[in-house]
Design a protein around this motif. Structure first.
Motif, PDB file in Angstrom:
ATOM      1  N   ARG C 210       0.831  -1.206   0.000  1.00 43.93           N
ATOM      2  CA  ARG C 210       0.000   0.000   0.000  1.00 43.93           C
ATOM      3  C   ARG C 210       0.867   1.258   0.000  1.00 43.93           C
ATOM      4  NH1 ARG C 210      -5.423  -0.970   0.795  1.00 43.93           N
ATOM      5  NH2 ARG C 210      -5.812  -3.100   1.486  1.00 43.93           N
ATOM      6  N   VAL C 211       1.907   1.250   0.852  1.00 47.77           N
ATOM      7  CA  VAL C 211       2.798   2.412   0.888  1.00 47.77           C
ATOM      8  C   VAL C 211       3.495   2.577  -0.458  1.00 47.77           C
ATOM      9  CG1 VAL C 211       4.869   3.366   1.948  1.00 47.77           C
ATOM     10  CG2 VAL C 211       3.137   2.300   3.372  1.00 47.77           C
ATOM     11  N   ALA C 212       3.953   1.451  -1.010  1.00 45.83           N
ATOM     12  CA  ALA C 212       4.639   1.500  -2.296  1.00 45.83           C
ATOM     13  C   ALA C 212       3.726   2.077  -3.364  1.00 45.83           C
ATOM     14  CB  ALA C 212       5.094   0.105  -2.697  1.00 45.83           C
ATOM     15  N   PHE C 213       2.497   1.594  -3.397  1.00 44.04           N
ATOM     16  CA  PHE C 213       1.538   2.067  -4.398  1.00 44.04           C
ATOM     17  C   PHE C 213       1.292   3.566  -4.227  1.00 44.04           C
ATOM     18  CE2 PHE C 213      -3.047   2.370  -5.712  1.00 44.04           C
ATOM     19  CZ  PHE C 213      -2.795   2.275  -7.057  1.00 44.04           C
ATOM     20  N   GLY C 214       1.144   3.977  -2.967  1.00 43.63           N
ATOM     21  CA  GLY C 214       0.944   5.399  -2.706  1.00 43.63           C
ATOM     22  C   GLY C 214       2.106   6.239  -3.214  1.00 43.63           C
ATOM     23  N   LEU C 215       3.325   5.777  -2.948  1.00 45.86           N
ATOM     24  CA  LEU C 215       4.498   6.531  -3.395  1.00 45.86           C
ATOM     25  C   LEU C 215       4.548   6.612  -4.917  1.00 45.86           C
ATOM     26  CD1 LEU C 215       7.272   5.164  -1.033  1.00 45.86           C
ATOM     27  CD2 LEU C 215       6.585   7.543  -1.254  1.00 45.86           C
ATOM     28  N   MET C 216       4.283   5.476  -5.564  1.00 43.85           N
ATOM     29  CA  MET C 216       4.363   5.470  -7.026  1.00 43.85           C
ATOM     30  C   MET C 216       3.332   6.424  -7.615  1.00 43.85           C
ATOM     31  SD  MET C 216       4.769   1.391  -7.404  1.00 43.85           S
ATOM     32  CE  MET C 216       5.482   1.045  -8.948  1.00 43.85           C
ATOM     33  N   ILE C 217       2.093   6.335  -7.103  1.00 47.13           N
ATOM     34  CA  ILE C 217       1.052   7.213  -7.635  1.00 47.13           C
ATOM     35  C   ILE C 217       1.396   8.674  -7.351  1.00 47.13           C
ATOM     36  CG2 ILE C 217      -1.376   7.857  -7.457  1.00 47.13           C
ATOM     37  CD1 ILE C 217      -1.014   5.238  -8.860  1.00 47.13           C
ATOM     38  N   ALA C 218       1.875   8.958  -6.125  1.00 49.84           N
ATOM     39  CA  ALA C 218       2.192  10.349  -5.793  1.00 49.84           C
ATOM     40  C   ALA C 218       3.279  10.885  -6.720  1.00 49.84           C
ATOM     41  CB  ALA C 218       2.635  10.447  -4.339  1.00 49.84           C
ATOM     42  N   GLY C 219       4.309  10.072  -6.944  1.00 47.52           N
ATOM     43  CA  GLY C 219       5.379  10.498  -7.839  1.00 47.52           C
ATOM     44  C   GLY C 219       4.854  10.783  -9.231  1.00 47.52           C
ATOM     45  N   LEU C 220       3.977   9.907  -9.711  1.00 48.72           N
ATOM     46  CA  LEU C 220       3.460  10.094 -11.069  1.00 48.72           C
ATOM     47  C   LEU C 220       2.489  11.272 -11.137  1.00 48.72           C
ATOM     48  CD1 LEU C 220       3.003   6.348 -11.972  1.00 48.72           C
ATOM     49  CD2 LEU C 220       4.678   7.931 -12.924  1.00 48.72           C
ATOM     50  N   LEU C 221       1.800  11.551 -10.037  1.00 53.60           N
ATOM     51  CA  LEU C 221       0.909  12.716 -10.040  1.00 53.60           C
ATOM     52  C   LEU C 221       1.707  13.999 -10.234  1.00 53.60           C
ATOM     53  CD1 LEU C 221      -1.659  11.972  -7.180  1.00 53.60           C
ATOM     54  CD2 LEU C 221      -2.036  11.918  -9.628  1.00 53.60           C
ATOM     55  N   VAL C 222       2.907  14.049  -9.641  1.00 57.17           N
ATOM     56  CA  VAL C 222       3.757  15.223  -9.857  1.00 57.17           C
ATOM     57  C   VAL C 222       4.076  15.349 -11.337  1.00 57.17           C
ATOM     58  CG1 VAL C 222       5.971  16.291  -9.352  1.00 57.17           C
ATOM     59  CG2 VAL C 222       4.785  15.032  -7.572  1.00 57.17           C
ATOM     60  N   LYS C 223       4.419  14.223 -11.949  1.00 56.54           N
ATOM     61  CA  LYS C 223       4.805  14.284 -13.356  1.00 56.54           C
ATOM     62  C   LYS C 223       3.623  14.575 -14.264  1.00 56.54           C
ATOM     63  CE  LYS C 223       8.540  12.511 -14.410  1.00 56.54           C
ATOM     64  NZ  LYS C 223       9.861  12.062 -14.604  1.00 56.54           N
ATOM     65  N   THR C 224       2.414  14.196 -13.819  1.00 58.23           N
ATOM     66  CA  THR C 224       1.226  14.491 -14.625  1.00 58.23           C
ATOM     67  C   THR C 224       0.723  15.900 -14.345  1.00 58.23           C
ATOM     68  OG1 THR C 224       0.705  12.179 -14.171  1.00 58.23           O
ATOM     69  CG2 THR C 224      -0.882  13.385 -15.429  1.00 58.23           C
ATOM     70  N   ALA C 225       1.281  16.549 -13.334  1.00 58.84           N
ATOM     71  CA  ALA C 225       0.889  17.928 -12.993  1.00 58.84           C
ATOM     72  C   ALA C 225      -0.567  18.020 -12.574  1.00 58.84           C
ATOM     73  CB  ALA C 225       1.163  18.887 -14.149  1.00 58.84           C
ATOM     74  N   VAL C 226      -0.976  17.135 -11.679  1.00 62.80           N
ATOM     75  CA  VAL C 226      -2.330  17.210 -11.146  1.00 62.80           C
ATOM     76  C   VAL C 226      -2.339  18.222 -10.006  1.00 62.80           C
ATOM     77  CG1 VAL C 226      -4.136  15.922  -9.988  1.00 62.80           C
ATOM     78  CG2 VAL C 226      -2.788  14.844 -11.757  1.00 62.80           C
ATOM     79  N   PHE C 227      -3.363  19.059  -9.979  1.00 60.75           N
ATOM     80  CA  PHE C 227      -3.517  20.005  -8.888  1.00 60.75           C
ATOM     81  C   PHE C 227      -3.389  19.270  -7.563  1.00 60.75           C
ATOM     82  CE2 PHE C 227      -5.964  22.338  -5.798  1.00 60.75           C
ATOM     83  CZ  PHE C 227      -5.641  23.651  -6.070  1.00 60.75           C
ATOM     84  N   PRO C 228      -2.668  19.734  -6.557  1.00 64.52           N
ATOM     85  CA  PRO C 228      -1.875  20.971  -6.484  1.00 64.52           C
ATOM     86  C   PRO C 228      -0.395  20.764  -6.838  1.00 64.52           C
ATOM     87  CG  PRO C 228      -2.067  19.982  -4.322  1.00 64.52           C
ATOM     88  CD  PRO C 228      -2.679  19.017  -5.292  1.00 64.52           C
ATOM     89  N   LEU C 229      -0.108  19.707  -7.571  1.00 62.57           N
ATOM     90  CA  LEU C 229       1.290  19.432  -7.929  1.00 62.57           C
ATOM     91  C   LEU C 229       1.598  19.932  -9.337  1.00 62.57           C
ATOM     92  CD1 LEU C 229       1.272  15.815  -6.492  1.00 62.57           C
ATOM     93  CD2 LEU C 229       2.291  17.839  -5.460  1.00 62.57           C
ATOM     94  N   HIS C 230       0.809  20.891  -9.812  1.00 57.60           N
ATOM     95  CA  HIS C 230       0.965  21.378 -11.184  1.00 57.60           C
ATOM     96  C   HIS C 230       1.897  22.582 -11.245  1.00 57.60           C
ATOM     97  CE1 HIS C 230      -1.802  24.081  -9.274  1.00 57.60           C
ATOM     98  NE2 HIS C 230      -1.513  24.965 -10.197  1.00 57.60           N
ATOM     99  N   PHE C 231       2.482  22.958 -10.069  1.00 58.39           N
ATOM    100  CA  PHE C 231       3.196  24.231  -9.972  1.00 58.39           C
ATOM    101  C   PHE C 231       4.247  24.449 -11.057  1.00 58.39           C
ATOM    102  CE2 PHE C 231       5.080  20.963  -7.327  1.00 58.39           C
ATOM    103  CZ  PHE C 231       6.427  21.001  -7.685  1.00 58.39           C
ATOM    104  N   TRP C 232       4.783  23.356 -11.592  1.00 64.73           N
ATOM    105  CA  TRP C 232       5.859  23.517 -12.580  1.00 64.73           C
ATOM    106  C   TRP C 232       5.332  23.689 -13.988  1.00 64.73           C
ATOM    107  CZ3 TRP C 232       5.604  19.840 -16.274  1.00 64.73           C
ATOM    108  CH2 TRP C 232       4.914  18.662 -15.945  1.00 64.73           C
ATOM    109  N   LEU C 233       4.094  23.257 -14.229  1.00 67.73           N
ATOM    110  CA  LEU C 233       3.649  23.104 -15.621  1.00 67.73           C
ATOM    111  C   LEU C 233       3.442  24.405 -16.395  1.00 67.73           C
ATOM    112  CD1 LEU C 233       1.366  20.493 -17.154  1.00 67.73           C
ATOM    113  CD2 LEU C 233       0.886  22.876 -17.618  1.00 67.73           C
TER     114      LEU C 233
END
Lengths: 103, 104, 506, 345
Positions: C210-233
């Protein structure tokens, strides 16, 4: 424990003492040149003693030669690094090099 | 946990802490230079976890697959770090900026 | 058809562009554009071959090095990956046609623009590699290749704003991929395999997974620029040059979205919870509202289009709450296929529309000299084709029939009601209204008579045509949904995809 | 497990944590860099403790060595005022380039953000540690790797994984190096290696040492490359040694880049990646998979690919340094024919 092991322990301990002395010197000496002095001298000798200690544990001539090579290379690198740092420090601010109080 | 602590576990736990440290550093450090260092620490934490878990399976040799992956990872991380440094240096030289602070 | 031959196609879609990248790089700078286009053409051919193989023979697997999982790395092509490979091919080809005259003009100004072709082909290869890879660690490597190539392209102009945005992009991407890799380390520690198929058989909902899945998804959310991780886009996409902006906005963010989808549905389905799905939905909704609102506020066209990407990405994430609630309880719930197809259709439609929009804005900028919204007055008379392209793309972004965007949003809406999760519906509608707001604001400017006649720089015809073609495709995929859905159905997790597609036809 | 070893491991781990903390929190960039390099060396020790000599070599050579050189060289840039069109406020105090802490604390609410982020990181650490200690016994792929080692063409399992079982990853990784150099070109705004500032001579003693060491470095690189077949070593470590030799020679004042034509630079950057690719495609012709080496020739092919890769890696690593150190990442210093771009797009 046989004689070789005993010698290894003695030499390695002696080496460790030199490393310790060098580190204390690095931390406590007031300026860059005396620090360099403490560090390189002590480390070169310390490493040499440890190498001698380890030689008693190695089982082939090749291993002994490798150990000696390591020491020689470390000597060359250490003295050169000392030289380069000293040269840089001297060129940058001769008066600071003589007297420098802050870290 | 009734089992005694294995030595690989010490390193694995360290990896977990290092990872959080690197991540916090990436957010909190201001200067580009330190942010880049933070990414390196982040990467090293991940590699440490891989390798410490590989030690667990030590038979004749440790699991070689994570070792190979980590070597790959180190090279990738260093390449990215070099690129980031190049960008940071150019930005500094062109604009005198060393942080993202005042960017819009 | 020979089955052995078919297994080569996945490898070919990666090898072709990468060989192109190396060859193009070795050529002298003046020949690069000339060699780049054929390389793009071959890559498209490989993608079509792959799609054809998948349609005729079902999912295809290529065991790299001949070892096979778990020791080796496999490439695996099913309907979902082929659809993304094909989208990349179509958009990639048109952007390549646009890029040739664009960089011929920009090349005189210096910079490192001669590196566009090797970097772009490399990026293309990494996109294909990501869509096809079946190995968690190899996915990390392809993500990094993609990230480095994308950032290099983003800073191609060498201007300080682009450099700053590029560095921010790079650091965000590195943080994201390291979080992903941390997850991979935990997964490998738990199940001792990296192959997606084998991992999905082996995983249980243990804490580490579960932790691993959470980390992977969180990392990919940054790369997909999903709010609020879109700051770079917004800064990165808007400060890049037009063809690069199109590539980044239309394709690169889709790659990490694809991977989230793949992990969510195919690999870690046991670790997925309803709450996690709802959380992604909330992030997506916030992105729809925030991104579209910000787009409405921008005065610079490129920033507007970039913010619009943040909003449109949000729509794709409405797919997750809709497929997650029924997936475990009732695998045959009718709305699953609607949501699934709707989300993917949104990715496709946005890809075409956004590429078209960035290219069209690139034409405006080239003609007028800046990208201020107020300086494009009367362009409908002067650049009718580009204005039309912008209008077509806008129609798809808003979701007006009969566009691809309409199919996507309509299916998502249907799924929200039939699943009882009506609370996403206002988000979809509000997003459409806001989108209509900024699209019509630009169009109004383009139709408004200019205060004083302005001197327009000449724009090569190819650039206008490619923008129009992309916009037209964004509409056309709405009219011809079945063809896409036949492909998407190969190995799909939800059976009624084809049927649902027909239901979604306007 | 003997308690002394446990104590050693714990001590090393604590040291690593402290060094990482110091690297992130040090006031001066210079301290930061030194702590980070020390951290890298500590990691090399950790790798040895974890029975990963290959990784230790790679980390020492690439992680601490190469990156350390690049970081120190970058300090030189950050510690003096920008030279470009810097209309921005100039930070003229050398050695105090780190102004971020000061800037951050001026913001209202920055303190709260900082606290929040620290708390979040602590929470993440707790979650991670809980997950990590609960990981089961695994099993890894050790047995699969041992079982297939016969057919891989090499005897060292890590090399077998790198160059054969997961050769695709390694190929892409060589590609990443190439790509990073292209990225650096983009950041620098100019392509090539010639031109730029040549380094000052470091004095007679160092030049003399470097001249003496270079043949030894090359020899060691060749030895590591050959050794990779049966023991820790291989293309990456060898490549970085070649690169290090180049970097040292450059530091000693040898005008290495002056004679490099653009064609040679391109060839050097793509040689390893290209060779990999050629053998990978060649494997398709007899009906194999991409990068599938015939068992009989696997050892030879791997050695050939590794040699090409090592040369390329060495060249690329050298190029990283030579490009950055000679022009400080700014195109304005040379090549007036290609002025800084003012593209209005």
């Amino acid at each position: 424990m046989n004689a070789a092991d005993a010698l290894t322990v003695i030499f390695c301990l002696a080496g460790a003492v030199f490393f310790l002395a060098g580190t204390v010197g690095l931390l406590r000496f007031p300026d860059i040149f005396s620090r360099l002095h403490a560090l390189t001298k002590a480390d070169n000798l310390g490493l040499g003693l440890i190498v001698i200690g380890l030689i008693f544990q190695s089982d082939s001539l090749a291993a002994i030669l490798k150990l000696l090579l390591i020491w020689i290379l470390a000597l060359a690198a250490g003295s050169n690094a000392c030289y380069a740092i000293g040269r840089f420090a001297l060129a940058r601010s001769p008066q600071d090099a003589v007297r420098e109080d802050d870290p | 946990m009734t089992a005694p602590v294995e030595s690989y576990q010490i390193y694995a736990v360290t990896a977990g802490i290092l990872f959080s440290m690197g991540l916090a550093g990436l957010f909190l450090c201001g200067h580009f230079f330190k942010k880049i260092i933070a990414t390196k620490i982040l990467g090293t934490a991940v590699f440490l976890l891989f390798i410490s878990l590989a030690k667990r399976d030590f038979v004749e040799f440790a699991d070689p697959v994570p070792h190979a992956m980590v070597i790959t990872g180190i090279v990738v991380a260093v390449s990215a770090g070099a690129f980031a440094l190049a960008l940071a240096r150019r930005i500094w030289n062109e604009t005198g900026r060393s942080t993202f602070e005042d960017s819009q | 058809m020979n089955g052995e031959l078919t297994t080569l196609f996945p490898a070919l879609t990666v090898i072709t562009p990468i060989t192109g990248a190396v060859v193009v790089f070795l050529l002298p700078a003046r020949l690069r554009a000339r060699a780049g286009l054929p390389a793009a053409g071959f890559t498209v051919a490989a993608a079509i071959l792959l799609a054809w193989g998948v349609v005729t023979e079902g999912a295809v697997r290529h065991e790299l090095g001949g070892w096979g999982a778990p020791l080796g790395i496999d490439l695996h092509a099913d309907g979902l990956s082929s659809v993304f490979v094909l989208m990349t091919a179509a958009i990639g080809l048109l952007v390549s046609f646009y890029a040739k005259p664009f960089f011929a003009l920009a090349g005189e100004k210096g910079g490192a623009s001669e590196l566009f072709w090797p970097l772009w082909l490399f990026l293309w290869a990494s996109l294909n590699g990501l869509f096809l890879s079946s190995d968690l660690f190899n996915l990390y490597v392809t993500i990094e290749v993609m990230g480095l190539a994308a950032v290099a392209l983003a800073v191609l102009s060498g201007r300080p704003p682009a450099l700053v945005a590029g560095l921010r992009y790079l650091l965000a991407a590195l943080g994201g991929s390291m979080a992903y890799l941390m997850g991979v380390a935990l997964v490998y520690g738990e199940v001792s395999t990296l192959d997606l198929g084998l991992v999905s058989e082996a995983v249980e909902g243990s804490p580490a997974i579960r932790v691993a899945f959470g980390l992977m998804i969180a990392g990919l959310l940054v790369k997909t620029a999903v709010f609020p991780l879109h700051f770079w886009l917004p800064a990165a996409h808007s400060s890049a040059q037009a063809p690069v902006s199109a590539i980044l906005s239309a394709l690169v963010v889709k790659a990490s979205f694809y991977l989230i989808l793949r992990l969510w549905v195919d690999v870690f389905d046991v670790a997925v919870t309803v709450a996690a799905g709802q959380a992604l939905g909330v992030l997506g909704s916030a992105a729809v509202i925030w991104g579209s609102y910000q787009a409405l506020r921008q005065r610079r066209l490129k920033l507007m289009v970039a913010h619009s990407t943040v909003g449109q990405i949000g729509y794709m994430f409405l797919l997750f709450p809709l497929i997650t609630i029924g997936y475990r309880e009732a695998a045959d719930a009718p709305w699953l296929a609607h949501a699934w197809t709707g989300g993917i259709y949104q990715a496709l439609a946005h890809g075409f529309a956004k590429a078209s929009m960035f290219l069209a804005v690139g034409v405006f900028v080239l003609a007028v000299g800046n990208d201020d919204r107020r300086s494009i007055g009367d362009l409908v008379a002067r650049l009718p084709m580009t204005t039309f392209a912008l209008a077509l793309a806008g129609i798809s972004l808003i979701g007006l029939p009969p566009s691809g965007g309409f199919v996507a949003k309509w299916m998502l809406l249907k799924a929200t009601f039939s699943s009882g999760q009506w609370w996403w519906a206002p988000v979809i509608l509000t997003g459409s209204f806001l989108t209509a707001g900024y699209v019509f604001m630009v169009l109004r400017q383009a139709f408004a008579p200019a205060g004083k006649p302005i001197e327009l720089n000449p724009v090569p015809r190819t650039m206008e045509v490619t923008a129009l073609l992309l916009g037209a495709t964004a509409i056309l995929i709405g009219l011809r949904a079945e063809e896409v859905l036949i492909l998407l159905d190969v190995g799909a997790p939800f059976d009624e995809a084809v049927e649902a597609g027909e239901g979604g036809e306007p | 497990m003997n308690p002394l070893e446990h104590a050693l491991d714990t001590l090393l781990c604590l040291l690593l944590l402290v060094l990482a903390w110091k690297a992130l929190r040090a006031e001066h960039l210079y301290q930061s860099a030194i702590f980070f390099i020390a951290f890298g060396l500590g990691m090399a020790l950790a790798w040895v403790r974890l029975a990963a000599p290959d990784v230790a070599l790679a980390e020492a050579a690439i992680g601490a060595g190469l990156l350390g050189v690049l970081l120190l060289d970058s300090l030189r840039v950050f510690s003096r005022p920008p030279n470009g069109s810097g209309k921005a406020r100039q930070n003229t105090d050398p050695g105090d380039a780190e102004t971020a802490t000061a800037t951050t604390s001026r913001h209202p609410g920055a303190r709260a953000t900082r606290l929040l982020a620290t708390a979040a990181a602590a929470g993440l650490a707790a979650v991670l540690v809980t997950a990590i200690v609960r990981i089961g016994d695994g099993g890894g792929l050790t047995e699969e790797a041992a079982g297939q080692l016969e057919g891989s063409g090499v005897e060292h399992p890590v090399t077998a994984v790198l160059l054969n079982f997961r050769g695709y990853d390694t190929w892409l990784e060589v590609g990443v190096l190439f790509l990073a150099m292209l990225g650096i070109y983009c950041a620098g705004g100019w392509v090539g290696l010639t031109g730029g500032r040549e380094p000052d001579s470091p004095g007679p003693l160092l030049s003399w040492l470097i001249r003496g060491l270079t043949p030894l470095l090359i020899l060691t690189a060749a030895y590591l490359l050959w050794l990779g077949k049966e023991a820790p070593g291989g293309a990456f470590q060898a490549g970085v040694l070649i690169g290090a030799a180049g970097i040292l020679l450059r530091l000693a004042g040898y005008p290495l880049t002056a004679h490099l034509s653009p064609g040679m630079v391109k060839l050097g950057l793509t040689l390893g990646f290209g060779t990999f690719l050629v053998f990978g495609i060649a494997a398709l012709i007899p009906g194999g998979a991409f990068l599938e080496y015939p068992e009989y020739w696997a050892g030879e092919i791997i050695l050939l690919v590794e040699t090409a890769a090592a040369i390329s890696i060495g060249f690329t690593v050298f190029a990283f340094f030579a490009y950055l150190s000679s022009r400080d990442g700014s195109p304005s210093e040379e090549h007036n024919s290609k002025p800084s771009t003012t593209n209005s797009d």
